[in-house]
Design a protein around this motif. Structure first.
Motif, PDB file in Angstrom:
ATOM      1  N   ALA A  57       6.725 -68.177  84.040  1.00 20.23           N
ATOM      2  CA  ALA A  57       7.853 -66.993  84.171  1.00 20.23           C
ATOM      3  C   ALA A  57       7.822 -66.014  83.083  1.00 20.23           C
ATOM      4  O   ALA A  57       8.129 -64.851  83.189  1.00 20.23           O
ATOM      5  CB  ALA A  57       9.237 -67.832  84.392  1.00 20.23           C
ATOM      6  N   GLU A  73      11.704 -73.600  84.776  1.00 21.63           N
ATOM      7  CA  GLU A  73      12.276 -72.468  85.770  1.00 21.63           C
ATOM      8  C   GLU A  73      11.735 -71.444  85.876  1.00 21.63           C
ATOM      9  O   GLU A  73      11.037 -70.754  85.006  1.00 21.63           O
ATOM     10  CB  GLU A  73      13.713 -72.572  85.345  1.00 21.63           C
ATOM     11  CG  GLU A  73      14.386 -71.661  86.177  1.00 21.63           C
ATOM     12  CD  GLU A  73      15.898 -71.782  85.895  1.00 21.63           C
ATOM     13  OE1 GLU A  73      16.567 -70.539  85.995  1.00 21.63           O
ATOM     14  OE2 GLU A  73      16.629 -72.696  85.393  1.00 21.63           O
ATOM     15  N   ASN A  74      11.259 -71.124  87.201  1.00 17.70           N
ATOM     16  CA  ASN A  74      10.967 -69.846  87.486  1.00 17.70           C
ATOM     17  C   ASN A  74       9.218 -69.990  87.668  1.00 17.70           C
ATOM     18  O   ASN A  74       8.415 -68.823  87.671  1.00 17.70           O
ATOM     19  CB  ASN A  74      11.341 -68.721  87.153  1.00 17.70           C
ATOM     20  CG  ASN A  74      12.834 -68.635  87.556  1.00 17.70           C
ATOM     21  OD1 ASN A  74      12.990 -68.738  88.688  1.00 17.70           O
ATOM     22  ND2 ASN A  74      13.830 -68.192  86.894  1.00 17.70           N
ATOM     23  N   ASP A  75       8.575 -70.783  86.904  1.00 23.20           N
ATOM     24  CA  ASP A  75       7.210 -70.985  86.837  1.00 23.20           C
ATOM     25  C   ASP A  75       6.694 -70.821  88.268  1.00 23.20           C
ATOM     26  O   ASP A  75       7.318 -71.521  89.372  1.00 23.20           O
ATOM     27  CB  ASP A  75       6.449 -72.095  86.200  1.00 23.20           C
ATOM     28  CG  ASP A  75       6.656 -72.113  84.639  1.00 23.20           C
ATOM     29  OD1 ASP A  75       6.941 -71.065  84.220  1.00 23.20           O
ATOM     30  OD2 ASP A  75       6.308 -73.058  84.089  1.00 23.20           O
ATOM     31  N   LYS A  76       5.110 -70.291  88.707  1.00 26.34           N
ATOM     32  CA  LYS A  76       4.784 -70.510  90.006  1.00 26.34           C
ATOM     33  C   LYS A  76       3.552 -71.161  89.772  1.00 26.34           C
ATOM     34  O   LYS A  76       2.751 -71.333  88.889  1.00 26.34           O
ATOM     35  CB  LYS A  76       4.585 -69.046  90.515  1.00 26.34           C
ATOM     36  CG  LYS A  76       5.853 -68.252  90.776  1.00 26.34           C
ATOM     37  CD  LYS A  76       5.610 -67.009  91.299  1.00 26.34           C
ATOM     38  CE  LYS A  76       6.752 -66.447  91.904  1.00 26.34           C
ATOM     39  NZ  LYS A  76       8.019 -66.444  91.209  1.00 26.34           N
ATOM     40  N   GLY A 104       7.393 -71.501  93.981  1.00 24.93           N
ATOM     41  CA  GLY A 104       8.066 -71.208  92.474  1.00 24.93           C
ATOM     42  C   GLY A 104       8.963 -72.338  92.282  1.00 24.93           C
ATOM     43  O   GLY A 104       9.201 -73.219  93.318  1.00 24.93           O
ATOM     44  N   GLU A 107      14.366 -72.477  90.760  1.00 22.83           N
ATOM     45  CA  GLU A 107      14.895 -71.403  90.710  1.00 22.83           C
ATOM     46  C   GLU A 107      16.553 -71.610  90.755  1.00 22.83           C
ATOM     47  O   GLU A 107      16.801 -71.677  91.816  1.00 22.83           O
ATOM     48  CB  GLU A 107      14.441 -70.382  91.799  1.00 22.83           C
ATOM     49  CG  GLU A 107      13.096 -70.255  91.774  1.00 22.83           C
ATOM     50  CD  GLU A 107      12.486 -69.096  92.687  1.00 22.83           C
ATOM     51  OE1 GLU A 107      13.326 -68.644  93.805  1.00 22.83           O
ATOM     52  OE2 GLU A 107      11.341 -68.821  92.922  1.00 22.83           O
ATOM     53  N   LYS A 109      19.264 -69.839  90.214  1.00 21.17           N
ATOM     54  CA  LYS A 109      19.834 -68.812  90.935  1.00 21.17           C
ATOM     55  C   LYS A 109      20.184 -69.171  92.241  1.00 21.17           C
ATOM     56  O   LYS A 109      21.265 -69.157  92.985  1.00 21.17           O
ATOM     57  CB  LYS A 109      19.580 -67.439  90.935  1.00 21.17           C
ATOM     58  CG  LYS A 109      19.307 -67.118  89.301  1.00 21.17           C
ATOM     59  CD  LYS A 109      18.837 -65.796  89.514  1.00 21.17           C
ATOM     60  CE  LYS A 109      17.304 -66.017  89.777  1.00 21.17           C
ATOM     61  NZ  LYS A 109      16.062 -64.840  89.562  1.00 21.17           N
TER      62      LYS A 109
END
Length: 151
Positions: A57, A73-76, A104, A107, A109
């Motif tokens: 991220a 979190e938010n790594d792809k 992803g 996430e 959010k």
């Protein structure tokens, strides 16, 4: 400046503008901030075959993935054609990525565990009564407590 020297009064005013204990080369320090806690791994990569890459991220570039690599979190994660990988979440849920996939991770959010951006994934829950996995795609979100397949 044409050999002129600054008047002593002007120099004294400039020094007074610095906070006590600072030299002209130092920046004033603000209040001490508590260090941020280290990020918590949301999942780990396992059983990689072929070309599997990750994009952190906080990074701009893709890099080669390796077995047991923690995912935050938010790594792809992406797999090239013919490649595969498993994403094992902290609760024991497993996501199997096929070739030519892009996902992803966690996430928060969106209150999801994984977003499938491209490709096919198979999800397995060892204990469906106590585990869940939320998967978002560009057009839907599915939360499951059993073995599921997304395409």
């Amino acid at each position: 400046m044409n050999g002129r020297r600054w008047p002593p009064l002007l120099f004294a005013v400039a020094l007074m503008a610095l906070p006590p204990g600072c030299t002209a080369d130092e920046k004033p320090r603000g209040p001490t901030e508590a260090p941020l806690p280290p990020p918590v791994a949301r999942a780990h990569l396992r059983e990689l075959t072929g070309d599997v890459q990750i994009k952190r991220a906080v990074a701009d570039e893709w890099s080669p993935a390796r077995d047991e690599l923690p995912l935050y979190e938010n790594d792809k994660v992406r797999t090239e054609a013919g490649a595969s990988a498993q994403v094992v979440f902290a609760n024991g849920s497993t996501l199997h990525l096929g070739g030519d996939s892009l996902v992803g991770i966690a996430e928060s959010k969106l209150r999801t565990d994984v977003t499938v951006l491209r490709g096919r994934v198979d999800a397995t829950l060892e204990k469906p009564a106590t585990q869940s996995l939320s998967v978002t795609t560009p057009s839907a979100t599915v939360r499951a407590g059993r073995k599921i397949e997304f395409q």
